[in-house]
Design a protein around this motif. Structure first.
Motif, PDB file in Angstrom:
ATOM      1  N   GLY A 122       1.546 -35.635  19.627  1.00  0.00           N
ATOM      2  CA  GLY A 122       1.566 -36.911  18.924  1.00  0.00           C
ATOM      3  C   GLY A 122       2.977 -37.532  19.359  1.00  0.00           C
ATOM      4  N   ARG A 123       3.850 -36.832  20.060  1.00  0.00           N
ATOM      5  CA  ARG A 123       5.060 -37.594  20.800  1.00  0.00           C
ATOM      6  C   ARG A 123       4.848 -37.972  22.117  1.00  0.00           C
ATOM      7  NH1 ARG A 123      10.350 -33.953  19.811  1.00  0.00           N
ATOM      8  NH2 ARG A 123      11.243 -35.818  20.740  1.00  0.00           N
ATOM      9  N   LEU A 124       4.169 -36.958  23.039  1.00  0.00           N
ATOM     10  CA  LEU A 124       3.972 -37.180  24.407  1.00  0.00           C
ATOM     11  C   LEU A 124       2.857 -38.169  24.740  1.00  0.00           C
ATOM     12  CD1 LEU A 124       4.307 -33.429  25.711  1.00  0.00           C
ATOM     13  CD2 LEU A 124       5.935 -35.351  26.516  1.00  0.00           C
ATOM     14  N   ARG A 125       2.186 -38.480  23.762  1.00  0.00           N
ATOM     15  CA  ARG A 125       0.801 -39.354  24.254  1.00  0.00           C
ATOM     16  C   ARG A 125       1.445 -40.950  24.491  1.00  0.00           C
ATOM     17  NH1 ARG A 125      -2.170 -40.603  18.810  1.00  0.00           N
ATOM     18  NH2 ARG A 125      -3.629 -41.750  20.063  1.00  0.00           N
ATOM     19  N   TYR A 126       2.520 -41.105  24.195  1.00  0.00           N
ATOM     20  CA  TYR A 126       3.281 -42.505  24.478  1.00  0.00           C
ATOM     21  C   TYR A 126       3.593 -42.633  26.207  1.00  0.00           C
ATOM     22  CZ  TYR A 126       3.019 -42.899  19.568  1.00  0.00           C
ATOM     23  OH  TYR A 126       2.851 -42.852  18.028  1.00  0.00           O
ATOM     24  N   GLU A 127       3.555 -41.538  26.815  1.00  0.00           N
ATOM     25  CA  GLU A 127       3.979 -41.264  28.313  1.00  0.00           C
ATOM     26  C   GLU A 127       2.971 -41.677  29.317  1.00  0.00           C
ATOM     27  OE1 GLU A 127       7.365 -40.738  29.081  1.00  0.00           O
ATOM     28  OE2 GLU A 127       7.422 -40.943  26.948  1.00  0.00           O
ATOM     29  N   SER A 128       1.690 -42.007  28.556  1.00  0.00           N
ATOM     30  CA  SER A 128       0.489 -42.223  29.326  1.00  0.00           C
ATOM     31  C   SER A 128       0.978 -43.771  30.192  1.00  0.00           C
ATOM     32  CB  SER A 128      -0.827 -42.250  28.803  1.00  0.00           C
ATOM     33  OG  SER A 128      -1.160 -40.998  28.488  1.00  0.00           O
ATOM     34  N   GLY A 129       0.560 -43.585  31.539  1.00  0.00           N
ATOM     35  CA  GLY A 129       0.492 -44.989  32.097  1.00  0.00           C
ATOM     36  C   GLY A 129       1.402 -44.816  33.508  1.00  0.00           C
ATOM     37  N   VAL A 130       1.822 -45.902  34.236  1.00  0.00           N
ATOM     38  CA  VAL A 130       2.576 -45.968  35.201  1.00  0.00           C
ATOM     39  C   VAL A 130       4.003 -46.149  35.132  1.00  0.00           C
ATOM     40  CG1 VAL A 130       2.686 -47.115  37.504  1.00  0.00           C
ATOM     41  CG2 VAL A 130       0.591 -46.865  36.651  1.00  0.00           C
ATOM     42  N   HIS A 131       4.779 -44.968  35.793  1.00  0.00           N
ATOM     43  CA  HIS A 131       6.205 -45.251  35.436  1.00  0.00           C
ATOM     44  C   HIS A 131       6.613 -45.753  37.031  1.00  0.00           C
ATOM     45  CE1 HIS A 131       6.441 -42.316  31.818  1.00  0.00           C
ATOM     46  NE2 HIS A 131       5.214 -42.485  32.029  1.00  0.00           N
ATOM     47  N   VAL A 154      -1.693 -38.165  29.406  1.00  0.00           N
ATOM     48  CA  VAL A 154      -1.173 -37.199  28.481  1.00  0.00           C
ATOM     49  C   VAL A 154      -2.729 -37.123  27.655  1.00  0.00           C
ATOM     50  CG1 VAL A 154       0.066 -36.509  26.468  1.00  0.00           C
ATOM     51  CG2 VAL A 154       1.179 -37.613  28.381  1.00  0.00           C
ATOM     52  N   LEU A 155      -3.044 -35.944  27.600  1.00  0.00           N
ATOM     53  CA  LEU A 155      -4.559 -35.724  26.977  1.00  0.00           C
ATOM     54  C   LEU A 155      -4.466 -34.728  25.768  1.00  0.00           C
ATOM     55  CD1 LEU A 155      -6.446 -34.906  30.431  1.00  0.00           C
ATOM     56  CD2 LEU A 155      -5.807 -37.353  29.327  1.00  0.00           C
ATOM     57  N   PRO A 156      -4.964 -34.868  24.726  1.00  0.00           N
ATOM     58  CA  PRO A 156      -4.963 -33.570  23.857  1.00  0.00           C
ATOM     59  C   PRO A 156      -6.100 -32.554  24.280  1.00  0.00           C
ATOM     60  CG  PRO A 156      -6.542 -35.461  22.945  1.00  0.00           C
ATOM     61  CD  PRO A 156      -6.033 -35.862  24.113  1.00  0.00           C
ATOM     62  N   GLU A 157      -5.229 -31.399  24.167  1.00  0.00           N
ATOM     63  CA  GLU A 157      -5.915 -30.228  24.621  1.00  0.00           C
ATOM     64  C   GLU A 157      -7.481 -30.048  23.879  1.00  0.00           C
ATOM     65  OE1 GLU A 157      -4.910 -25.866  25.898  1.00  0.00           O
ATOM     66  OE2 GLU A 157      -4.763 -25.960  23.782  1.00  0.00           O
ATOM     67  N   ALA A 158      -8.389 -30.008  24.533  1.00  0.00           N
ATOM     68  CA  ALA A 158      -9.738 -30.014  23.870  1.00  0.00           C
ATOM     69  C   ALA A 158      -9.887 -28.508  23.483  1.00  0.00           C
ATOM     70  CB  ALA A 158     -10.738 -30.374  24.443  1.00  0.00           C
ATOM     71  N   LEU A 292       8.268 -46.473  19.916  1.00  0.00           N
ATOM     72  CA  LEU A 292       7.099 -46.632  20.295  1.00  0.00           C
ATOM     73  C   LEU A 292       6.080 -46.133  19.193  1.00  0.00           C
ATOM     74  CD1 LEU A 292       7.248 -45.249  24.099  1.00  0.00           C
ATOM     75  CD2 LEU A 292       6.463 -47.329  23.166  1.00  0.00           C
ATOM     76  N   ARG A 293       6.403 -45.204  18.431  1.00  0.00           N
ATOM     77  CA  ARG A 293       5.586 -44.659  17.294  1.00  0.00           C
ATOM     78  C   ARG A 293       5.841 -45.689  16.325  1.00  0.00           C
ATOM     79  NH1 ARG A 293       5.024 -38.785  16.704  1.00  0.00           N
ATOM     80  NH2 ARG A 293       5.096 -39.193  14.532  1.00  0.00           N
ATOM     81  N   LEU A 294       6.981 -46.374  15.814  1.00  0.00           N
ATOM     82  CA  LEU A 294       7.041 -47.541  14.728  1.00  0.00           C
ATOM     83  C   LEU A 294       6.337 -48.570  15.243  1.00  0.00           C
ATOM     84  CD1 LEU A 294       8.347 -48.198  12.180  1.00  0.00           C
ATOM     85  CD2 LEU A 294      10.190 -49.329  13.733  1.00  0.00           C
ATOM     86  N   ALA A 295       6.062 -49.009  16.513  1.00  0.00           N
ATOM     87  CA  ALA A 295       5.416 -50.044  16.837  1.00  0.00           C
ATOM     88  C   ALA A 295       3.902 -49.962  16.711  1.00  0.00           C
ATOM     89  CB  ALA A 295       5.731 -50.551  18.260  1.00  0.00           C
ATOM     90  N   ARG A 296       3.553 -48.682  17.237  1.00  0.00           N
ATOM     91  CA  ARG A 296       2.020 -48.256  17.112  1.00  0.00           C
ATOM     92  C   ARG A 296       1.789 -48.159  15.503  1.00  0.00           C
ATOM     93  NH1 ARG A 296      -1.367 -43.522  16.753  1.00  0.00           N
ATOM     94  NH2 ARG A 296      -3.339 -43.946  17.863  1.00  0.00           N
ATOM     95  N   GLU A 297       2.537 -47.372  14.793  1.00  0.00           N
ATOM     96  CA  GLU A 297       2.166 -47.325  13.336  1.00  0.00           C
ATOM     97  C   GLU A 297       2.209 -48.798  12.664  1.00  0.00           C
ATOM     98  OE1 GLU A 297       5.202 -44.878  11.696  1.00  0.00           O
ATOM     99  OE2 GLU A 297       4.206 -42.989  12.628  1.00  0.00           O
TER     100      GLU A 297
END
Length: 307
Positions: A122-131, A154-158, A292-297
């Protein structure tokens, strides 16, 4: 909520009408307190109206790959790996290294690891992309600033119930593990490369000396990548209606810049800049993640969408 709004309105009215300095000071203080309480109540209301994300507490599979910038990109990849490890320590999470490919000393060409703990995905998902990093490399004699990049996924473990994989859809190759510069680190064919033929997704794992363990780890990463593709495809169907790229699954966008000369970290998705680069690279991502969480929510609330 309505009682707080009435109290705030009355306090503001008193402030506007007051001619007594002492009374004005008291009214200003009360307005500040009530505004804070109202904002907190609104935040709790927004959170209550948004459906819970079923993936929130899943372990996160994090993949870091050096991009443009040569050796400097690899050094930046190592900085990102350390940043996420420090974030995990701060959060009480555990980190399991799945695969590591190093370049020059101190650099990382590719790293894949799993982070486990409450709220990890839930917290790490926002790290996906180019840094992107802007700094003067140690090897730069002229003092020129170089720009390099690394990508993070960042992928959720399946779990097996999430993704069913037909063994007939897999091609499994085994080969000898090797270290930096091609130096052999294993005398048996323990490294495993799995190709999912319908999607052409390829996963390689060679860190363990056991072929069985490498295969099990590779299958975990494969399931997570396939689950991530499914989530990204679902979110892509809503992409035309979105203005923000937060949570869109788009891996190509530059999401964040780490500017060393200015001691600045800027997240481009929400226009947030922080002037404490060292703290962020030491794993202090709370302010960025919260924004980021607030913006997404807020976006999900406007759309009335599910997680």
């Amino acid at each position: 909520m309505s009682a707080l709004e009435r109290e705030l309105a009355e306090a503001r009215e008193l402030l506007a009408e007051s001619a007594d300095p002492e009374m004005t000071e008291l009214a200003e203080e009360e307005v500040g307190v009530l505004e804070g309480r109202l904002e907190g109540a609104l935040a709790r209301l927004r959170e209550a109206l948004i459906p819970a994300d079923p993936m929130e507490d899943r372990p996160a599979v994090v993949e870091i790959r050096a991009g443009t910038g040569g050796d400097e990109a690899g050094l930046f990849g190592a900085d990102l790996l350390r940043m996420y490890r420090r974030l995990a320590e701060r959060s009480g999470w555990t980190v399991e290294l799945m695969s590591l490919s190093e370049g020059i000393p101190g650099s990382v060409r590719e790293a894949i690891f799993t982070v486990r703990g409450k709220g990890a995905y839930g917290r790490l998902r926002y790290e996906s992309g180019v840094h992107r990093v802007q700094r003067v490399p140690e090897t730069e004699s002229q003092g020129r600033i170089h720009t390099s990049a690394a990508s993070v996924a960042v992928l959720p473990e399946a779990e097996e119930v999430d993704i069913e994989i037909d063994p007939a859809d897999l091609r499994i190759d085994v080969f000898r593990s090797s270290g930096p510069g091609g130096q052999s680190v294993n005398t048996t064919d323990s490294a495993v490369r799995i190709t999912h033929l319908p999607t052409d997704v390829v996963v390689t794992c060679q860190d363990e000396k056991s072929q069985h363990k490498n295969k099990a780890r590779a299958m975990k990463v494969l399931r997570s990548r396939l689950l991530d593709r499914r989530i990204a495809a679902r979110e892509a169907r809503r992409a035309a209606e979105r203005r923000s790229q937060i949570g869109s699954g788009d891996r190509s966008a530059k999401i964040r810049t780490y500017n060393f000369p200015q001691n600045r970290v800027t997240d481009h998705r929400i226009g947030l800049s922080l002037y404490r680069l060292a703290d962020v690279l030491d794993g202090d991502l709370d302010e960025i993640v919260s924004a980021l969480r607030l913006a997404r929510e807020e976006e999900r609330l406007r759309e009335g969408s599910t997680p």
